[in-house]
Design an enzyme around this catalytic site. Structure first.
Site, PDB file in Angstrom:
ATOM      1  CG  HIS A 193      -1.927   1.066   1.267  1.00 48.96           C
ATOM      2  ND1 HIS A 193      -3.143   0.916   1.880  1.00 48.96           N
ATOM      3  CD2 HIS A 193      -1.938   2.321   0.755  1.00 48.96           C
ATOM      4  CE1 HIS A 193      -3.864   2.025   1.755  1.00 48.96           C
ATOM      5  NE2 HIS A 193      -3.140   2.899   1.074  1.00 48.96           N
ATOM      6  CG  HIS A 202      -1.011   6.791  -1.939  1.00 49.26           C
ATOM      7  ND1 HIS A 202      -2.225   6.653  -2.565  1.00 49.26           N
ATOM      8  CD2 HIS A 202      -1.183   6.321  -0.673  1.00 49.26           C
ATOM      9  CE1 HIS A 202      -3.110   6.156  -1.697  1.00 49.26           C
ATOM     10  NE2 HIS A 202      -2.501   5.934  -0.546  1.00 49.26           N
ATOM     11  CG  ASP A 259      -6.107   3.715  -0.188  1.00 53.21           C
ATOM     12  OD1 ASP A 259      -6.618   3.399   0.891  1.00 53.21           O
ATOM     13  OD2 ASP A 259      -5.166   4.513  -0.286  1.00 53.21           O
ATOM     14  CG  HIS A 310      -5.664   2.744   5.791  1.00 50.79           C
ATOM     15  ND1 HIS A 310      -7.014   2.705   6.006  1.00 50.79           N
ATOM     16  CD2 HIS A 310      -5.494   3.297   4.567  1.00 50.79           C
ATOM     17  CE1 HIS A 310      -7.635   3.229   4.968  1.00 50.79           C
ATOM     18  NE2 HIS A 310      -6.731   3.586   4.073  1.00 50.79           N
ATOM     19  CG  ASP A 345      -1.761   4.950   3.610  1.00 51.62           C
ATOM     20  OD1 ASP A 345      -1.704   5.277   2.407  1.00 51.62           O
ATOM     21  OD2 ASP A 345      -2.716   5.252   4.352  1.00 51.62           O
ATOM     22  CG  HIS A 383       0.351  15.118   0.721  1.00 50.67           C
ATOM     23  ND1 HIS A 383      -0.495  15.091  -0.362  1.00 50.67           N
ATOM     24  CD2 HIS A 383      -0.136  14.221   1.616  1.00 50.67           C
ATOM     25  CE1 HIS A 383      -1.477  14.232  -0.119  1.00 50.67           C
ATOM     26  NE2 HIS A 383      -1.272  13.675   1.067  1.00 50.67           N
TER      27      HIS A 383
END
Lengths: 428, 311
Positions: free
Chosen positions: A59, A61, A151, A231, A304, A308
């Protein structure tokens, strides 16, 4: 040929670590023995260190395509390698969302260009992540998607979720569920409880997560089909999953390092690096997550990893983006909070970070064995260091662990027999 | 310990001594307010800006007059009329204002914690004039000032705060302040408007307003935002009023000399009845006067060059 000498091997199979050398030829492990005399082209001295199967993240991003200012597949895979991850499965909430075969192929192609870690795309369950119409799951699987997930967004409509579980079952596609009832979340931005009251911040009840965990367990149970809960963050969710597993429901789940390393007190000061979804919960939830990891209710640890841009975090708390840049602290947090205090053994940690994630996603990796792919991570369990986000390879410097002292550090990472990180230096 | 802070972000974390110092200073400032010539040199040469991201009449005006009575240069920035509307972020706006030589930024913002973020990024003093549902520290200080002036002390008084506690930054700041000053604080309101675990802040929770009012020395009403009903937190304003409106009949349960307070603006007949709001026990207008005195005191204390000096 590559030889890793003198290390303590935790292979993902034997519960007891043992001292051994590992010989790699090309992409393959060709020998594991107490003393290998073959002269290799490259030798890594792992004395005093532990040699583990490369970590597998179920998991993360990577933000490409669409949000390259946050992260791209190059920076994301280098960050993964720095964290000891050799295979990572990335979520489809990019822009556009990965809901078609062309985008699955794009991500695979980009990953081959970068080569710091192997990337396995997770595709969307519903078109555009809208929770309305199912994606072409068979075609997505054929293109190389290893699982399906919306997700970032829950599938609010229980009827759609049920259809998705049914349809995906026809192709053995695992659905990873982001459990969050948005009606219950409302405009909350941190865990609801004493701290949200003290800080005057709108809270998110634990029930927002637990109601949907219960729903998905019931759907999976009635359909006799697997579901994976992403999560997990609350005591209630752990207990729901524990009971379901006892009944024989094919439910698996993950938690992320921040759910056993940090709690809602960290929000005091309104530093948006503590903002994540689900939110940091209470000390009591942290305790329950640790119990769940210990007794096996929680199958795996997934990062996870949610990078950003600074500008999305250095703002008012409720306006800030949710997520923690997680690759580069995952192992150290797990080692510091789980292995060092004796909650689980290093072997059990390897199971949760390498073996089981590979099995759940049904991908290569997770074990050190002759004939297997040489995905290897070497860690120094004795090394203490202070987390410094400016040293992250990820573009995302958003970590609430900045400045914290942790124990256990990844030193070498080997992917497909290639050394991608040596002595904490990324080579690709 | 005297007030040596750069900022006033909340009442949470203020010591009893710090609150006393602010209230003592406000006593002196109030004396200035009743003069014909309302002008002192305390802030001569100082520059103060109010940065309001939410509408406000009394708080903004109160800060403006407080600054002017003490001879400061002052300007008001409202979100709608500045580059904020063009999408400039809070920190950039703060730095822009600071770069013009500003000593104090008074901020009101709809997001809890916004003043804390600003304070971290500017060297100017930051005063929180209300952040989201978190705190409204100057309101609590003027409330405490009013109570102290009327009752002589805050210690051991019973204060009942009635209404929408969940969304009230006034309630939160008063809870921190009044409990620090030794009062017994009761909160009463509908359960959907009560924050979780608020008992752990050291208050008693009541869902029955009559129980909360029994023997109270101070009754504090809070403004009920009409949108709470639209969001479904209340079935109707009518039922709210029947259950929680502070009226003549209910006030018989409090002590005879109980103060009736309200931060304003009031919804007449919703959270408080008109006769009570205008009655002898009401301090609503005096609170407004005291607001200027308290803000004068704060602006002075935060801008003292020698923070060890005792006023």
């Amino acid at each position: 040929m590559l030889c890793i000498k003198n290390g303590i091997v935790v292979d993902g199979i034997n519960p007891e670590p043992y001292k051994a050398d590992i010989l790699v030829d090309g992409k393959e492990i060709i020998e594991i023995a107490s003393e290998i005399s073959t002269v290799a082209d490259v030798t890594i001295d792992a004395a005093g260190k532990c040699v583990l199967p490369g970590f597998v993240d179920a998991h993360c991003h990577l933000r490409e395509p669409g949000y390259e200012y946050k992260e791209d597949i190059g920076s994301g895979t280098r960050s993964a390698a720095a964290g000891g991850f050799t295979s990572i499965a990335c979520m489809p909430n990019t822009h556009p969302a990965v809901d078609n075969a062309a985008l699955v192929n794009f991500i695979k192609m980009r990953a081959l260009e970068e080569r710091a870690a192997k990337v396995y795309p997770i595709a969307a369950v519903t078109k555009g992540l809208k929770g309305e119409e199912l994606t072409e799951m068979w075609e997505l699987k054929k293109a190389g998607a290893v699982a399906l997930s919306d997700d970032g967004k829950p599938i609010m409509n229980a009827g759609i979720m049920r259809l998705a579980l049914q349809y995906a079952r026809g192709f053995d596609m695992l659905i990873i569920s982001h459990c969050e009832d948005l009606q219950l979340t409302g405009d909350g931005v941190m865990n609801e409880g004493y701290m949200s009251t003290v800080l005057g911040v709108k809270g998110i009840t634990r029930a927002a997560e637990e109601v949907m965990v219960a729903r998905d367990i019931i759907l999976a149970e009635t359909l006799k089909t697997p579901v994976h809960i992403a999560h997990v963050s609350t005591r209630g969710s752990v207990e729901l999953i524990r009971q379901a597993k006892k009944r024989g429901v094919k439910v698996t789940c993950e938690t992320a390092p921040h759910y056993f390393s940090a709690a809602d007190e960290w929000v005091d000061g309104y530093d948006a690096d503590t903002k994540v979804n689900p939110p940091l919960r209470t000390a009591d939830d942290v305790e329950a997550i640790i119990e769940g990891l210990k007794d096996g209710t929680i199958d795996i640890i997934a990062t996870d990893h949610a990078p950003h841009h600074r500008d999305e975090k250095e703002v008012e708390y409720s306006l800030a983006a949710s997520g923690i840049s997680g690759f580069e602290t995952a192992f150290s947090l797990a080692y510091t909070h789980l292995v060092e205090p004796g909650v689980i053994s290093l072997h059990q940690l390897v199971e949760k970070m390498s073996t089981r994630p590979a099995d759940i996603l049904n991908i290569d990796g997770g074990r050190l064995q002759v004939g297997k792919t040489a995905d290897i991570t070497v860690v120094d369990p004795a090394k203490e260091y202070t987390v410094d986000v400016s040293q992250f390879h990820s573009k995302g410097k958003n970590s609430p662990f900045h400045g914290r002292t942790l124990k256990g550090k990844v030193v070498h990472t080997i992917v497909d027999g290639r050394v991608v990180m040596e002595n904490e230096k990324i080579l690709v | 310990m005297a007030l040596k802070r750069k900022d006033l972000l909340g009442i949470r974390g203020l010591s009893r001594d710090e609150i006393d110092e602010i209230l003592n200073t406000a006593e002196l400032m109030k004396y200035i307010l009743i003069q014909d010539h309302k002008r002192t040199p305390h802030l001569q040469g100082r520059s103060i800006v109010t940065l309001f991201y939410e509408n406000s009449t009394r708080t903004r005006l109160s800060f403006e007059l407080a600054s002017k009575y003490m001879s400061a240069s002052m300007a008001n920035v409202t979100a709608g009329s500045s580059s904020v509307a063009k999408g400039e972020c809070l920190i950039d706006t703060g730095k822009t204002i600071e770069s013009m030589g500003v000593d104090v930024v008074v901020i009101r913002h709809p997001v809890s914690g916004a003043p804390h973020i600003l304070a971290k990024h500017v060297t100017a003093s930051v005063i929180n004039a209300g952040d989201g549902i978190n705190e409204h520290p100057t309101q609590a200080l003027l409330d405490m000032f009013t109570i102290r002036q009327k009752k002589g002390t805050i210690n051991n008084l019973v204060v009942a705060i009635i209404g929408d506690i969940l969304h009230s930054r006034v309630a939160r700041s008063n809870i921190w302040g009044l409990t620090t000053m030794g009062a017994e604080v009761r909160v009463a309101g509908p359960a959907t408007l009560m924050p979780p675990d608020i008992e752990d802040m050291g208050v008693k929770v009541f869902y029955n307003v009559d129980e909360a009012l029994k023997g109270a020395d101070v009754v504090m009403g809070l403004r009920l935002q009409k949108e709470r009903q639209m969001k479904g937190l209340l079935p109707s304003i009518r039922e709210y009023t029947r259950l929680y409106c502070i009226n003549k009949e209910r006030m018989l349960l409090a002590r005879k000399d109980a103060l009736i307070m309200h931060p304003g603006p009031i919804n007449r007949g919703v959270e408080i009845s008109s006769d009570i709001a205008e009655g002898e026990q009401s301090t609503i207008n005096e609170q407004v006067t005291n607001g200027v005195a308290v803000r004068m005191a704060l602006l002075y204390l935060l801008t003292r060059r020698n923070k060890d000096a005792v006023y």
